[in-house]
Design a protein around this motif. Structure first.
Motif: not given
Length: 372
Positions: A255-277
């Motif tokens: 599993l790879m887990i992290g904050g889902l970026k709202s954009s590709f900008s340098l200091n982008a905020s996160c919209s949620t926490i995403l779990i990829l498998r």
């Protein structure tokens, strides 16, 4: 007043009575009194219950800083049983070392850094239920400060840093040292079967660029053991997550887990926490889960959140949240379910509040496994 009738029962009768309890209930009964503690930790009783199915427990330990700030005469591991939504305590007072610091676990064996009488550091493998332990060959203090401890099957331990790796298999009772040659400090390395996987930042001081690296235990002796694991079809899978980290999944999945970026900008905020498998056989990613918006709002105010777990359960903690968020993929519905763990013992609340906790999941905790 006459003693309780339970004290007059033959030991074999007591063993027969308590052997009908589930393991989690046996652990609880050990804390009732000294008599039951001695009865339920005797070698004969441990042998009787050795065929019981394993538990899946979430173990919480204080950070190294917090551990030495609050030295306890009765060191304990607090574990959470997700199936029963119940906290249990596993005492470590049978260890003759000051300030034992748990760092990893596998198949019922807990591994701790311990201070030896000669002021040196060593890893200790122990079984909290049988109270057996084994001291592994000594290591320098630098390894305990900077090394990540990975454990797999019994007597297989890896201590990994950016520059070097120590491997212990138990066959010759010493550590084998190899060069790591990783491009950066490994983040959240995990051991899956005979392969080690870790995230490394190959970007610049101004912008992180995470990539997945892997090597096999047999290839550690090679100076070029690590390879970058990637496919063209993956696209920007590493760029959409903020502060990604790895967690061992079920079987050949990670599993790879992290904050889902709202954009590709340098200091982008996160919209949620995403779990990829990731399936390590097919090298295909899929989305395993994403934190519900109402739950993620509790994590938005924290710049960092901790991820810990393994198998089909992952937990999250953050400063000022005061409770744990649990992603559980073990339900019969075939999809991950999210829920709060808000029954955290009072003694652990300050760990969650100051974000000093460091947690791990016992993927297949069988407390009958032997440490010798």
């Amino acid at each position: 007043m006459d003693a309780s009738p339970i004290y007059r029962l033959p030991q074999d009768i007591l063993h027969q009575i308590f052997s009908n309890l589930p393991l989690r209930q046996i652990i609880l009964c050990r804390s009732v009194c000294k008599f039951l503690d001695q009865t339920l930790t005797s070698p004969s009783f441990i042998h009787i219950i050795s065929t019981q199915p394993p538990l899946h427990l979430l173990a919480l330990r204080p950070s190294h800083h917090h551990h030495h700030r609050h030295v306890s005469p009765n060191p304990t591991i607090h574990v959470f049983d997700p199936d029963q939504h119940q906290w249990l305590r596993l005492p470590l007072n049978f260890l003759p070392f000051p300030c034992p610091q748990p760092v990893a676990s596998s198949l019922g064996i807990v591994y701790l850094w311990a201070d030896l009488p000669d002021s040196n550091k060593s890893l200790v493998a122990c079984n909290p239920l049988t109270r057996q332990y084994r001291v592994l060959p000594q290591l320098g203090s630098a390894w305990s400060r900077h090394g990540s401890v990975l454990v797999g099957s019994p007597n297989r331990v890896l201590v990994l840093t950016e520059l070097a790796a120590l491997y212990y298999s138990g066959s010759n009772n010493n550590w084998l040292k190899f060069s790591s040659n990783l491009p950066s400090k490994p983040r959240s390395p995990i051991l899956v079967s005979d392969s080690v996987l870790a995230l490394c930042d190959i970007g610049s001081p101004w912008r992180s660029q995470w990539k997945l690296f892997t090597c096999t235990l047999t290839a550690l002796q090679s100076s070029h053991a690590w390879t970058r694991l990637e496919k063209h079809e993956w696209g920007d899978v590493f760029d959409i997550l903020k502060r990604p980290r790895l967690v061992k999944g079920i079987g050949n999945r990670i599993l790879m887990i992290g904050g889902l970026k709202s954009s590709f900008s340098l200091n982008a905020s996160c919209s949620t926490i995403l779990i990829l498998r990731l399936n390590l056989e097919t090298l295909e990613w899929d989305e395993a889960g994403r934190m519900p918006p109402e739950m993620f709002r509790c994590f938005q105010e924290s710049s960092k959140f901790k991820v810990f777990g393994g198998g089909n359960r992952v937990c999250f903690s953050a400063k000022r949240v005061g409770r744990l968020a649990l992603w559980d993929y073990s339900s019969e519905s075939g999809k991950g379910e999210w829920r709060w763990i808000d029954s955290v013992p009072v003694v652990l609340c300050d760990l969650l509040e100051d974000n000093a906790s460091n947690l791990s999941l016992e993927e297949n905790y069988n407390p009958i496994a032997r440490a010798s």
